[in-house]
Design a protein around this motif. Sequence first.
Motif, PDB file in Angstrom:
ATOM      1  N   GLN A   6      -0.625  -0.843  -0.172  1.00 61.36           N
ATOM      2  CA  GLN A   6      -1.819  -0.048  -0.495  1.00 61.36           C
ATOM      3  C   GLN A   6      -1.584   1.431  -0.178  1.00 61.36           C
ATOM      4  O   GLN A   6      -0.787   1.772   0.695  1.00 61.36           O
ATOM      5  N   ASP A   7      -2.332   2.276  -0.870  1.00 59.82           N
ATOM      6  CA  ASP A   7      -2.237   3.729  -0.634  1.00 59.82           C
ATOM      7  C   ASP A   7      -2.626   4.085   0.788  1.00 59.82           C
ATOM      8  O   ASP A   7      -3.571   3.528   1.316  1.00 59.82           O
ATOM      9  N   ARG A   8      -1.904   5.013   1.361  1.00 63.50           N
ATOM     10  CA  ARG A   8      -2.251   5.505   2.698  1.00 63.50           C
ATOM     11  C   ARG A   8      -2.354   7.006   2.681  1.00 63.50           C
ATOM     12  O   ARG A   8      -1.325   7.682   2.725  1.00 63.50           O
TER      13      ARG A   8
END
Length: 456
Positions: free
Chosen positions: A160-162
Amino acid sequence: MPRETRPTVMWFRRDLRLRDNPALLEACAEGPVLPLFVLDPHLWGPAGPSRRAYLAASLRSLDASLRDLGAPGLQVVRGDPVRRVPAAARAVGAERVHVAADFGPYGRQRDEAVEAALGEAGVGLARTGSPYVVPPGTVHNGSGDHYRVFTPFHRVWEQQDRPAPQDAPDHGDWLALDEGTTDVPSPRLPAGLEVPVAGEEATHARWSDFLERGIDDYDTTRNEPGTDGTSRMSVHLKYGEVHPRQLLADLSRRRSAGAATFRKELGWREFYADVLWHQPRTAREYYKTQYASLAYDEPGELFEAWQEGRTGYPVVDAGMRQLRSVGWMHNRVRMITASFLVKDLHVEWQHGARHFLHWLADGDLASNNHGWQWVAGSGTDPSPFFRVFNPTGQGRKFDPDGAYVRRWVEELRDPDRVPDPHEPSSEVRAAVGYSEPVVDHAEERREALARWEHIR
Ligand SMILES: Cc1cc2nc3c(=O)[nH]c(=O)nc-3n(C[C@H](O)[C@H](O)[C@H](O)COP(=O)(O)OP(=O)(O)OC[C@H]3O[C@@H](n4cnc5c(N)ncnc54)[C@H](O)[C@@H]3O)c2cc1C
């Protein structure tokens, strides 16, 4: 043309920090900010002495940091947020209240009620960010369902995007309430109980120290309760003095096995929050419902011996005494003591989970209650019920030199009088005043497995 600004409210909850706080940055971008904390009796009442003391210290620290930024201080009010938050918004003429979203069963319901009450006054509730890297409810499998075991969840969670961590606001226009007070309570700690130093600065100091000397060996030292081999970040994460995103950003520059293991542990925290979000009933009830029909014993004298660290099993007693002395227990020993309660004393996990939540400064509904269910065999990815921890063997394996047991069980401290702290003889026990084992582990293991045969 300068942008029109409007007073706004930043309602702090589990994000007691200035750095990398997206909701606070949103509030500051909007206009003059009222920094608010509501001491909610619904949470303060049941919190045990460690959490109360820790929260109070953390609020004082946040108050001091806000004053350094030029604010009149954190505005602390007491009462039901459903009344107190709209009243604070009204007092400063705010059109919006900013928060980080809460995903726990109580927090969700409270926020919906606050949002409805604010709505009646024409004020909006803006949720930005959460205490997690990936908000609960976000990770799905191919068929759109949530994961019930950790490994596939973790694989998707890692992808997932961080967003990169953001700085603290460097200025601001701050507001105060007429009736506001930064005079947060100073609850008295029971004799013999200490809690860690609270606040954002203390958190970063501890984290830097751990990065410097502990992270690369963490994959081995994390299992050694006698060493200072873990980060102690749990209480700071609980109150949001640091966001896990900040920890992951520092870890991204490390290639060691220790750093990889640490990332995974943060994943467990997020997994349990996700499971609880999907199934709030599992805060109290069995995740695997068939375990509700296992035969258990009512908590009685043996339960009290467990709570007080008087079972006669050294590593169990060390853990239970550590819990009451510093509001924290090493993860390996949380597993050993929990297993002892459920499988040697045949007491339901909920009793133990409640006791832990009473004393733990890092007490967190999702991690605690699912940690308990893991041990009890009834949770996600459970340790199979038939794998019963031998408390003496576990002590010998993970505390080979007895440093942990000697640290927390005073009677066993003297190596001249107690050469083997994990299995002192009856003569030694009598001489130093340490009790005989309250149950026979081998017998209770057989008993636990016999009860389990009825439901499997
Ligand atoms: C019966 C039981 C009860 C527990 N109760 C809690 C609780 O109330 N609050 C809590 O934060 N943790 C709980 N844990 C998980 C774990 O024991 C603690 O997070 C850990 O001991 C905290 O110390 P640390 O920060 O030094 O951990 P580290 O080993 O340094 O780990 C880093 C971080 O990873 C997360 N983490 C590590 N292990 C786990 C895990 N098994 N589950 C979820 N997150 C994990 C925590 O956020 C922790 O701070 C429980 C585990 C068990 C078996």
